[in-house]
Design a protein around this motif. Sequence first.
Motif, mmCIF file in Angstrom:
data_model
loop_
_atom_site.group_PDB
_atom_site.id
_atom_site.type_symbol
_atom_site.label_atom_id
_atom_site.label_comp_id
_atom_site.label_asym_id
_atom_site.label_seq_id
_atom_site.Cartn_x
_atom_site.Cartn_y
_atom_site.Cartn_z
ATOM 1 N N LEU A 86 0.822 -1.211 0.000
ATOM 2 C CA LEU A 86 0.000 0.000 0.000
ATOM 3 C C LEU A 86 0.858 1.263 0.000
ATOM 4 C CD1 LEU A 86 -2.825 -0.986 2.506
ATOM 5 C CD2 LEU A 86 -3.094 -0.517 0.059
ATOM 6 N N LYS A 87 1.851 1.279 0.888
ATOM 7 C CA LYS A 87 2.702 2.463 1.036
ATOM 8 C C LYS A 87 3.473 2.754 -0.247
ATOM 9 C CE LYS A 87 6.542 4.244 3.746
ATOM 10 N NZ LYS A 87 7.590 3.934 4.698
ATOM 11 N N LYS A 88 3.992 1.723 -0.893
ATOM 12 C CA LYS A 88 4.838 1.898 -2.080
ATOM 13 C C LYS A 88 4.060 1.813 -3.397
ATOM 14 C CE LYS A 88 8.736 1.997 0.276
ATOM 15 N NZ LYS A 88 9.729 3.036 0.223
ATOM 16 N N LYS A 89 2.740 1.589 -3.293
ATOM 17 C CA LYS A 89 1.868 1.507 -4.475
ATOM 18 C C LYS A 89 2.386 0.468 -5.482
ATOM 19 C CE LYS A 89 0.177 6.231 -4.105
ATOM 20 N NZ LYS A 89 0.778 6.767 -2.936
ATOM 21 N N LEU A 90 2.535 -0.758 -5.010
ATOM 22 C CA LEU A 90 3.107 -1.842 -5.815
ATOM 23 C C LEU A 90 2.065 -2.875 -6.238
ATOM 24 C CD1 LEU A 90 6.361 -2.388 -3.727
ATOM 25 C CD2 LEU A 90 6.147 -1.221 -5.928
ATOM 26 N N HIS A 91 0.834 -2.464 -6.397
ATOM 27 C CA HIS A 91 -0.264 -3.382 -6.700
ATOM 28 C C HIS A 91 -0.095 -4.137 -8.009
ATOM 29 C CE1 HIS A 91 -2.456 -1.747 -3.330
ATOM 30 N NE2 HIS A 91 -2.148 -0.543 -3.772
ATOM 31 N N LYS A 92 0.648 -3.590 -8.957
ATOM 32 C CA LYS A 92 0.753 -4.204 -10.285
ATOM 33 C C LYS A 92 1.716 -5.401 -10.318
ATOM 34 C CE LYS A 92 4.333 -1.046 -11.892
ATOM 35 N NZ LYS A 92 4.762 -0.118 -12.897
ATOM 36 N N PHE A 93 2.462 -5.635 -9.248
ATOM 37 C CA PHE A 93 3.446 -6.712 -9.211
ATOM 38 C C PHE A 93 2.876 -8.011 -8.647
ATOM 39 C CE2 PHE A 93 6.072 -2.920 -9.288
ATOM 40 C CZ PHE A 93 7.065 -3.270 -10.191
ATOM 41 N N ASN A 94 3.508 -9.121 -9.032
ATOM 42 C CA ASN A 94 3.253 -10.400 -8.373
ATOM 43 C C ASN A 94 4.119 -10.440 -7.123
ATOM 44 O OD1 ASN A 94 1.486 -11.536 -10.326
ATOM 45 N ND2 ASN A 94 3.247 -11.931 -11.637
ATOM 46 N N PHE A 95 3.662 -11.166 -6.112
ATOM 47 C CA PHE A 95 4.362 -11.238 -4.835
ATOM 48 C C PHE A 95 4.540 -12.679 -4.417
ATOM 49 C CE2 PHE A 95 1.793 -7.425 -4.997
ATOM 50 C CZ PHE A 95 2.731 -6.447 -4.717
ATOM 51 N N ARG A 96 5.578 -12.893 -3.612
ATOM 52 C CA ARG A 96 5.746 -14.200 -2.984
ATOM 53 C C ARG A 96 6.508 -14.016 -1.673
ATOM 54 N NH1 ARG A 96 9.979 -15.359 -7.137
ATOM 55 N NH2 ARG A 96 11.896 -15.295 -5.923
ATOM 56 N N PHE A 97 6.484 -15.071 -0.887
ATOM 57 C CA PHE A 97 7.137 -15.062 0.420
ATOM 58 C C PHE A 97 8.224 -16.134 0.415
ATOM 59 C CE2 PHE A 97 2.896 -13.410 0.927
ATOM 60 C CZ PHE A 97 3.145 -12.224 1.605
ATOM 61 N N ASP A 98 9.465 -15.698 0.572
ATOM 62 C CA ASP A 98 10.614 -16.592 0.578
ATOM 63 C C ASP A 98 11.207 -16.652 1.984
ATOM 64 O OD1 ASP A 98 10.233 -16.650 -2.177
ATOM 65 O OD2 ASP A 98 11.976 -15.408 -2.630
ATOM 66 N N VAL A 99 11.946 -17.724 2.230
ATOM 67 C CA VAL A 99 12.711 -17.863 3.468
ATOM 68 C C VAL A 99 14.136 -18.222 3.070
ATOM 69 C CG1 VAL A 99 13.021 -19.213 5.586
ATOM 70 C CG2 VAL A 99 10.717 -18.581 4.854
ATOM 71 N N ILE A 100 15.089 -17.597 3.728
ATOM 72 C CA ILE A 100 16.491 -17.980 3.547
ATOM 73 C C ILE A 100 16.977 -18.586 4.851
ATOM 74 C CG2 ILE A 100 18.857 -17.144 3.260
ATOM 75 C CD1 ILE A 100 17.944 -15.281 1.175
#
Length: 122
Positions: A86-100
């Motif tokens: 919301l803050k960065k207005k990144l709605h157009k991107f796909n997202f995922r959650f990674d762990v290292i």
Amino acid sequence: MHFSNKKIGILGEELAQKYLVKLGYIILDKNYRCKTGEIDIIGKDGECISFIEVKTRRSNSYGSPGESVNYIKQHKIYKTAQMYILKKKLHKFNFRFDVIEVILKHGSNDFSIKLLKDAFQL
């Protein structure tokens, strides 16, 4: 060499960031904090924004580091990611959650590192 848990965590995050850059990620943010929680690293992998939790341990004695990212932690990361989007207005991107997972070998500067792409979904 004696390290506190905080120092071990900081070292793990530094190693993870260097590893991600070598893999071609663009680091967008580190240690992003808001009222809902914290995300260790936020990176761009191609056209995907990745929210990355770094877990560093001295061994696998108590299970792999990634196993400690339980549902409660996942939910906090998810809520924090929503705030970032919301803050960065990144709605157009796909997202995922990674762990290292970073394992520091005892008594040396050697370590192992493993990226778990798409480690969880909510």
